[in-house]
Design an enzyme around this catalytic site. Structure first.
Site, short mmCIF file in Angstrom:
data_model
loop_
_atom_site.label_atom_id
_atom_site.label_comp_id
_atom_site.label_asym_id
_atom_site.label_seq_id
_atom_site.Cartn_x
_atom_site.Cartn_y
_atom_site.Cartn_z
N ARG A 108 121.69 -20.85 74.76
CA ARG A 108 122.11 -20.72 76.16
C ARG A 108 120.95 -20.25 77.03
O ARG A 108 120.11 -19.47 76.60
CB ARG A 108 123.25 -19.72 76.28
CG ARG A 108 124.56 -20.16 75.70
CD ARG A 108 125.67 -19.17 76.03
NE ARG A 108 125.31 -17.82 75.62
CZ ARG A 108 125.84 -16.72 76.16
NH1 ARG A 108 126.70 -16.83 77.15
NH2 ARG A 108 125.49 -15.52 75.73
N ASP A 112 120.45 -9.83 68.83
CA ASP A 112 121.80 -9.84 69.41
C ASP A 112 122.49 -8.49 69.32
O ASP A 112 123.32 -8.14 70.17
CB ASP A 112 122.67 -10.93 68.75
CG ASP A 112 122.68 -10.85 67.23
OD1 ASP A 112 121.95 -10.02 66.66
OD2 ASP A 112 123.40 -11.65 66.61
N SER A 159 117.72 -14.28 67.50
CA SER A 159 118.51 -13.68 66.40
C SER A 159 118.04 -14.16 65.04
O SER A 159 118.80 -14.72 64.23
CB SER A 159 119.99 -13.99 66.61
OG SER A 159 120.43 -13.47 67.84
#
Length: 915
Positions: free
Chosen positions: A535, A653, A599
């Site tokens: 994203r 994250d 991540s």
């Protein structure tokens, strides 16, 4: 409206016919009246199941503690004691799943002086007869499981514990009412001291009927008796039985439906004949439904009608006899014989002659009409009650076909073919959405009680196997405290410079030195890369009480050829997508700071630098491992000529989750991810972080706690199923703590347990499907669905059907138990880790009590119905000095990355220059 019975004899005067119809008219129930009885039964069933109904039910709806119907494979030798009248039976039963049932029985009289004497004398008599029965068959040396059929109103609290409410059927033994009759039987057997039996179950005759038929037809979930008396039992969903703890599975409910209408609700359909019979009975006002239906009263209703017609001069020339006027002169068997005498009126003539009457052919025909009317009413009222039961079962099962099998016993049903015809026809009208099949019981009370006993034995044996298999997953407080202690030890090892290189809990500095204070402001970009979709986000951060954080985002796909190509291709593709997002949102020319959520395992040397240790999650882009991923992103931006962003921070994250929650809750100083994987971070005192210089302030530490246990420190709580899952993973011996907690592995652990239980023939009839045998085909999302409180057992069975598994109700309950056990352990182990963290923070600050918030994200935490609750409860138990709030992150990784960037800018005092 039902058509009246026609006067079937020629030359009967019309006035006579009209008078007969007038006398019989109250027995002809309309469709509307029958529907009202059905609805009344349904309402009272619902009330009777509630612990505290708004209005009392006339139905007792007694739990029987029979929780399972037969599989048909039950085997063994059993004794049955059947006590329900002036004679009692002892039955020796051999069950063999392949050969069926063999039985040997003997009946024994109960003298009247015993029926009305003391309870001790009664049970001593029974124990003496039982000893004699065993002696005659040379069986005294064996210890048999015994089922006790006791057909009197009782309140059960266990399968083998039942308290007599009141005597009926002429029994008045003192010292029994209010006592556990199973214990009284055991005491009597012990007083004799000649033999031993193991009383497993106490059952009433209706349940015995259901179980007897269920041995042949495993779909049989209703027992129906209509003989001297009438009653029904059926399998109810446990979640609806409020008087018994537990929501899973089913339980057989003894309705005691003969009491329907004891509150006067059936008064509209009661006739003058019913009222006379009720007043003359031993229990006026009681068992009103039973008195309209059962064989004890049908003959007497016919007699009352015949007396009325005789007094009106319509029958027997207006002359009665002393025999006709004698109570119970006409029995129900007489009614059945007359009604089913199709070829002649001989049965009617013989009965009437035995009563001292000299009937004409017309008299005999009219008597047959009366018998037909009384019997038909009984059948139709039974149908109304059964329609209520069938509709309830259909709704419980969510079965559009409404397929239901009813086991039936009793002289009225068995000896009167027309009774069953009327019953079936009326059921079709009152329960049109149900397909109801009747199965006649063969020696229901004896065979059925033996089957109840056999099922109870089977379940007890299975329970032992289940407990043995699941016991290693049970985490006691002592075990959890030990895990917490070991986690705390690994934390210390990871923080110390001397021991950190060999630490399994890596305790990596993130260079995030502060959490949000709510005063951050500005515009930021965020890049969230952690899987095959990533994203790009635009975030506007305002002062918390002036609008807070506002975001726009877009998700982009990463094709396989990109994630498995070169690093240059990967990062060029990412920058192209950032450019596309900027163009779509008119952000060109705004040189915005960017936070990069990455991540994958990295070693950070500063807030904006991270060396990739290894790819995971299917990524294998070349030229990246060992390189600074921030530098790779910056170089791609230069190549793609995008100068409208600059990277301020690299974040994983877990840290993003903590920062996202920290914006709204300043007490949030811990981040937790429990999804496909698991990890935690927290704010540590700088003086304890020996890898870095400086003692002032705090720094967020990325624990990488999934590797906890890789040194063998958790071997004593690791199950064989964990070891199997680990051995077949892509990284055997690594991430041992994560493999007991995270969503990537829980479904696989459950699959392994289900295979073991199936191999032990506890589940699915011992048959393992190809899908159940396939690695990865029991995803963790199945756990969340199966454990959902809103999902019924039929939906669970549908999930199992997807795996090619044909399951019973018992199977689905056990599968749910396995899922709950595995997920509960995961939440408890996770709680041990959090307890270690919050206790360390409390001790760091020298506090007796700490109030702190843990920001949480991850699909397992979000979607599993009970994980969060177990986690919270266990943390409270393990760390009572800490008041821990679990706060679910909203868009943690993206929002968190932007907030870390905003905090970095705030701490710097100005927007930093691009690197």
């Amino acid at each position: 409206m039902e058509k009246p019975v026609a006067c079937s004899v020629e030359k009967v005067q019309p006035s006579v016919c009209e008078e007969v119809q007038k006398c019989l008219q109250p027995l002809f129930l309309t469709q509307k009246q029958l529907e009202a009885v059905r609805d009344l039964m349904e309402v009272n069933m619902e009330r009777g199941l509630k612990a505290e109904p708004d209005h009392p039910s006339t139905l007792k709806m007694l739990p029987t503690y029979v929780r399972s119907t037969p599989l048909g494979t039950e085997c063994g030798e059993f004794l049955v004691l059947d006590l329900g009248g002036a004679k009692f039976r002892i039955v020796y039963v051999i069950l063999d799943g392949s050969r069926g049932v063999e039985m040997e029985n003997e009946a024994y009289d109960i003298p009247e002086e015993i029926m009305t004497g003391t309870g001790q004398k009664l049970f001593d008599h029974v124990a003496e007869c039982l000893g004699r029965f065993l002696e005659q068959r040379n069986l005294k040396h064996k210890i048999f499981p015994l089922g006790f059929t006791f057909s009197f109103p009782c309140q059960q609290s266990q399968l083998d514990k039942s308290v007599l409410i009141s005597w009926t059927k002429g029994f008045h033994c003192s010292g029994v009412e209010g006592k556990d009759v199973v214990q009284l039987l055991k005491d009597a057997i012990q007083r004799r001291g000649e033999y031993k039996v193991d009383v497993i179950a106490i059952v009433n005759d209706t349940v015995g009927t259901m179980m007897s038929c269920g041995y042949k037809d495993h779909s049989c979930e209703v027992g129906f008796i209509v003989g001297t008396g009438t009653n029904v039992c059926y399998m109810e969903e446990m979640g609806n039985v409020e008087s018994v703890e537990g929501d899973e599975g089913k339980m057989c409910i003894n309705m005691e439906w003969g009491a329907l209408g004891d509150d006067g609700a059936l008064r509209d359909i009661e006739t003058e004949y019913d009222q006379k019979i009720d007043q003359a009975s031993h229990t006026p006002g009681k068992q009103r439904f039973d008195k309209l239906i059962s064989g004890m009263y049908m003959g007497e209703i016919v007699r009352q009608i015949l007396i009325k017609l005789t007094n009106k001069g319509i029958l027997f020339g207006g002359t009665t006899t002393s025999q006709l006027l004698a109570k119970e002169a006409i029995q129900t068997k007489d009614v059945s014989e007359i009604e089913n005498d199709n070829s002649s009126l001989a049965k009617a003539k013989n009965l009437l002659a035995s009563l001292g009457l000299n009937p004409t052919e017309k008299d005999c025909a009219l008597v047959k009409s009366v018998c037909n009317a009384v019997s038909t009413r009984s059948a139709k009222l039974c149908a109304a009650g059964l329609a209520a039961v069938a509709n309830r079962i259909k709704n419980n099962h969510h079965d559009p076909m409404g397929r239901i099998t009813v086991g039936v016993d009793g002289s009225v049903y068995k000896t009167n073919p027309k009774f069953s015809e009327h019953l079936n026809q009326t059921l079709k009208e009152l329960a049109p959405g149900c397909q109801i099949k009747f199965l006649v019981s063969e020696d229901g009370s004896g065979k059925g009680t033996a089957i109840v006993t056999a099922v109870a034995q089977r379940l007890a044996h299975q329970r032992q196997l289940i407990d043995k298999i699941l016991e290693p997953f049970i985490m006691t407080k002592a075990k959890l405290k030990e895990v917490e202690k070991r986690m705390r030890n690994e934390i210390e090892i990871g923080l110390q410079k001397r021991t950190q290189p060999k630490a399994i809990v890596r305790m990596l500095p993130t260079f995030v030195r502060a959490t949000p204070n709510g005063k951050e402001r500005g515009e930021f970009l965020a890049l969230d890369l952690g899987g095959t979709n990533f994203r790009v986000l635009y975030t506007h951060v305002g002062i918390r009480n002036e609008g807070g954080v506002q975001m726009k985002s877009k998700t982009f796909a990463l094709p396989t050829e990109i994630i498995q190509g070169t690093g240059q291709q990967l990062f060029d593709h990412i920058v192209n997508c950032i450019t596309e997002f900027q163009e779509e949102n008119n952000l060109q020319g705004k040189r915005l700071p960017l936070g990069f959520t990455f991540s994958f395992p990295c070693k950070q040397n500063s807030l904006d630098q991270g060396i990739l240790i290894s790819w995971t999650k299917g990524f294998s882009a070349s030229g990246c491992v060992g390189e600074d991923v921030v530098r790779l992103l910056r170089e791609a931006a230069v190549r793609r000529k995008n100068s409208d962003f600059y990277v301020i921070a690299l974040v994983n994250d877990t840290v993003g989750t903590m920062m996202s929650c920290g914006y709204d809750d300043p007490a949030c100083e811990v981040g937790l991810i429990v999804g496909t994987g698991t990890n935690a971070c927290y704010m540590e005192e700088m003086k304890n972080v020996e890898l870095l210089d400086g003692d002032d302030g705090q720094m967020c530490i990325n624990m990488e706690w999934g590797a906890f246990g890789d040194n063998g420190c958790l071997n004593d709580i690791t199950t064989t199923f964990d070891e199997d899952v680990d051995n077949h993973s892509i990284n055997p011996g690594k991430q041992r703590y994560e493999k007991m907690i995270s969503g990537m592995y829980l479904g696989e652990i459950v699959r392994k347990v289900l295979i073991k239980l199936t191999q032990q023939k506890v589940l699915f009839g011992g048959k393992i499907s190809d899908k159940l045998n396939t690695t990865g085909l029991f995803p963790t999302k199945f756990l969340s669905s199966i454990e959902s409180d809103t999902l019924g057992l039929l939906q669970v069975r549908a999930i199992l059907a997807e795996l090619g598994l044909k399951s019973t109700c018992d199977d689905t309950v056990l599968v749910k138990e396995v899922c709950t056990t595995v997920s509960r352990r995961a939440a408890q182990l996770c709680a041990s880790g959090i307890a270690a963290v919050v206790q360390k923070i409390r001790e760091n600050r020298g506090l007796e009590h700490l109030k702190i918030t843990v920001g949480v994200d991850g699909t397992l935490y979000r979607l599993h119905p009970h994980f969060a609750g177990v986690l919270k409860k266990t943390v409270q138990m393990l760390a009572p000095e800490c008041e821990v709030t679990l706060r679910l992150s909203e868009d943690g990784s993206g929002k968190g990355a932007a907030l870390i960037t905003a905090v970095a800018c705030r701490v710097a005092g100005a927007e930093p220059l691009p690197a």
